[in-house]
Design a protein around this motif. Structure first.
Motif, short mmCIF file in Angstrom:
data_model
loop_
_atom_site.label_atom_id
_atom_site.label_comp_id
_atom_site.label_asym_id
_atom_site.label_seq_id
_atom_site.Cartn_x
_atom_site.Cartn_y
_atom_site.Cartn_z
N GLU A 144 0.83 -1.21 0.00
CA GLU A 144 0.00 0.00 0.00
C GLU A 144 0.86 1.25 0.00
OE1 GLU A 144 -3.48 2.21 2.71
OE2 GLU A 144 -2.58 0.31 3.38
N TRP A 145 1.90 1.27 0.84
CA TRP A 145 2.78 2.43 0.91
C TRP A 145 3.62 2.55 -0.36
CZ3 TRP A 145 -0.54 3.61 3.83
CH2 TRP A 145 -0.50 3.87 5.18
N LEU A 146 4.15 1.45 -0.86
CA LEU A 146 4.98 1.49 -2.08
C LEU A 146 4.20 2.05 -3.25
CD1 LEU A 146 7.64 0.82 -3.53
CD2 LEU A 146 6.72 -1.47 -3.99
N ARG A 147 2.95 1.69 -3.34
CA ARG A 147 2.11 2.21 -4.43
C ARG A 147 2.01 3.73 -4.35
NH1 ARG A 147 -2.95 3.55 -5.70
NH2 ARG A 147 -3.67 2.99 -7.80
N LYS A 148 1.83 4.26 -3.17
CA LYS A 148 1.73 5.71 -3.00
C LYS A 148 3.06 6.39 -3.35
CE LYS A 148 -1.93 5.53 0.48
NZ LYS A 148 -2.46 6.00 1.77
N VAL A 149 4.14 5.76 -2.99
CA VAL A 149 5.47 6.31 -3.30
C VAL A 149 5.70 6.35 -4.81
CG1 VAL A 149 7.95 5.89 -3.09
CG2 VAL A 149 6.47 5.66 -1.09
N VAL A 170 14.76 1.87 -9.27
CA VAL A 170 15.28 0.55 -8.90
C VAL A 170 14.67 0.19 -7.54
CG1 VAL A 170 17.34 -0.84 -8.44
CG2 VAL A 170 17.44 1.05 -10.10
N ILE A 171 13.93 -0.91 -7.49
CA ILE A 171 13.31 -1.36 -6.24
C ILE A 171 14.24 -2.35 -5.55
CG2 ILE A 171 11.31 -2.42 -5.14
CD1 ILE A 171 10.61 0.16 -6.56
N ALA A 172 14.72 -2.00 -4.36
CA ALA A 172 15.55 -2.89 -3.55
C ALA A 172 14.62 -3.62 -2.58
CB ALA A 172 16.62 -2.09 -2.81
N ASP A 173 14.24 -4.82 -2.94
CA ASP A 173 13.19 -5.57 -2.25
C ASP A 173 13.80 -6.65 -1.36
OD1 ASP A 173 11.03 -7.11 -1.50
OD2 ASP A 173 10.18 -7.28 -3.52
N VAL A 206 2.41 -5.02 -7.60
CA VAL A 206 2.33 -3.55 -7.57
C VAL A 206 3.30 -2.95 -8.58
CG1 VAL A 206 2.79 -1.49 -6.18
CG2 VAL A 206 1.54 -3.41 -5.19
N ILE A 207 4.52 -3.45 -8.58
CA ILE A 207 5.54 -2.94 -9.50
C ILE A 207 5.10 -3.13 -10.95
CG2 ILE A 207 7.92 -3.27 -10.31
CD1 ILE A 207 8.61 -4.06 -7.38
N ALA A 208 4.48 -4.27 -11.24
CA ALA A 208 4.03 -4.56 -12.60
C ALA A 208 3.01 -3.54 -13.10
CB ALA A 208 3.44 -5.97 -12.67
N THR A 209 2.17 -3.02 -12.20
CA THR A 209 1.16 -2.04 -12.60
C THR A 209 1.79 -0.70 -12.97
OG1 THR A 209 0.74 -1.21 -10.35
CG2 THR A 209 -0.53 -3.13 -11.08
N PHE A 210 3.04 -0.48 -12.56
CA PHE A 210 3.71 0.79 -12.85
C PHE A 210 4.71 0.67 -14.00
CE2 PHE A 210 2.05 1.75 -8.68
CZ PHE A 210 1.77 3.12 -8.75
N PHE A 261 7.07 5.00 -16.50
CA PHE A 261 8.28 5.81 -16.35
C PHE A 261 9.05 5.80 -17.67
CE2 PHE A 261 7.35 4.42 -12.00
CZ PHE A 261 7.41 5.63 -11.31
N GLN A 262 10.01 6.70 -17.78
CA GLN A 262 10.79 6.78 -19.02
C GLN A 262 11.62 5.52 -19.24
OE1 GLN A 262 12.58 10.60 -19.70
NE2 GLN A 262 14.24 9.78 -20.96
N TYR A 263 12.04 4.88 -18.14
CA TYR A 263 12.83 3.65 -18.22
C TYR A 263 12.13 2.54 -17.46
CZ TYR A 263 16.39 7.11 -19.47
OH TYR A 263 17.08 8.15 -20.06
N PRO A 264 12.37 1.28 -17.83
CA PRO A 264 11.74 0.17 -17.10
C PRO A 264 12.16 0.15 -15.63
CG PRO A 264 12.70 -0.58 -19.18
CD PRO A 264 13.18 0.81 -18.98
N ILE A 265 11.22 -0.21 -14.77
CA ILE A 265 11.56 -0.37 -13.35
C ILE A 265 12.43 -1.61 -13.19
CG2 ILE A 265 10.65 -0.79 -11.04
CD1 ILE A 265 8.09 0.62 -11.86
N VAL A 266 13.51 -1.48 -12.43
CA VAL A 266 14.40 -2.60 -12.13
C VAL A 266 14.01 -3.14 -10.75
CG1 VAL A 266 16.79 -3.35 -11.82
CG2 VAL A 266 16.24 -1.53 -13.47
N HIS A 267 13.56 -4.39 -10.71
CA HIS A 267 13.13 -5.00 -9.44
C HIS A 267 14.22 -5.96 -8.97
CE1 HIS A 267 9.93 -7.55 -7.10
NE2 HIS A 267 10.73 -6.87 -6.29
N VAL A 268 14.92 -5.59 -7.92
CA VAL A 268 16.00 -6.41 -7.36
C VAL A 268 15.47 -7.07 -6.09
CG1 VAL A 268 18.40 -6.45 -6.60
CG2 VAL A 268 17.65 -4.75 -8.27
#
Length: 272
Positions: free
Chosen positions: A14-19, A34-37, A47-51, A55-62
């Motif tokens: 919930e918080w990550l989505r708001k951020v 870059v998400i440091a998970d 949640v990350i997939a919905t975003f 953005f201009q560049y793909p989100i990097v999920h680590v």
């Protein structure tokens, strides 16, 4: 790209989505996320997939497996996966104001890291903020927060939109220019030079310890706590352990006394 934003998270969808909504409306668009998970469930990946694509560049999920509090390790992994030479660090419970990234880019300077702060919200207001409040930036208006029951005190001055007042307050504040995990930035090479985050450390001072070793390496810092604004959403800290916090303080005291720059258990181990 001008900058990589590294956001730490752990099972706080919930918080990550708001951020992430806060980063969508940034005035500066030339940055990656870059998400440091630190071992979240698949709900965070959803949640990350919905975003992705927003953005201009793909989100990097680590991500790595959940084996307890390992923030230092996931941050070191995220640093290696980032694609910019300048890194901005924040947490998945801190909503950035629309000029947040732009301020960090404007203020960056060789030989320095930037030290920002946050404005902490109570749980009731943290929960009350909805998508439109973030997209419209209403949640950064002092009058709006007061109507929701925020207690008026000197701290609300952090939310000033006047850049001249903000600059004066940055100069005036007695708060130390430390490395703060929720709002600090620096050149990637300066972080690599001190071997990144100390994986010997648990919760409690691990971010500041990085900055202290950067100071030992001859770096300086700039205060931007009144210029780079983010709202800290309330949450429990069940991972806090007093004994480990004491151990962290001992590490920091030792490093200061012996002018330690590079620690052994750092980012270099991940490069092998």
């Amino acid at each position: 790209m001008k900058l990589s934003v590294i956001i730490t998270t752990y099972n706080s969808e919930e918080w990550l989505r708001k951020v992430l909504l806060g980063f969508i409306v940034q005035t500066e668009k030339d940055f990656e996320v870059v998400i440091a998970d630190d071992g979240s469930t698949a709900k965070t990946a959803d949640v990350i997939a919905t975003f992705q694509g927003r953005f201009q560049y793909p989100i990097v999920h680590v991500w790595h497996e959940d084996k307890g509090f390992r923030k230092s390790r996931i941050l070191n992994k995220a640093i290696l996966k980032s694609n910019s030479d300048y890194l901005l660090f924040t947490d998945g419970d801190c909503i950035p104001r629309k000029d947040y990234v732009a301020v960090h880019i404007k203020e960056k300077q060789e030989g320095y890291f930037l030290s920002g702060g946050y404005f902490k919200l109570p749980m009731r207001i943290s929960k009350a903020i909805v998508d439109e409040d973030i997209l419209s930036q209403k949640c950064f208006e002092i009058s709006w927060l007061l109507k929701l029951g925020l207690k008026a005190n000197f701290k609300v001055s952090k939310l000033t939109h006047n850049k001249y007042i903000a600059a004066f307050m940055n100069w005036l504040t007695p708060t130390k220019r430390s490395w703060n995990g929720h709002n600090s930035s620096g050149f990637k090479q300066d972080i690599l030079d001190v071997n990144g985050f100390n994986e010997e450390m648990d919760y409690g001072g691990m971010d500041r310890e990085l900055g202290e070793r950067m100071f030992n390496n001859g770096m300086l810092s700039k205060q931007i706590r009144y210029s780079a604004i983010c709202l800290h959403l309330d949450h429990a800290r069940g991972y806090a352990d007093e004994e480990k916090i004491k151990q962290n303080m001992e590490i920091r005291r030792y490093n200061k006394k012996h002018n330690v720059i590079r620690i052994e258990n750092g980012i270099d181990k991940l490069k092998i």
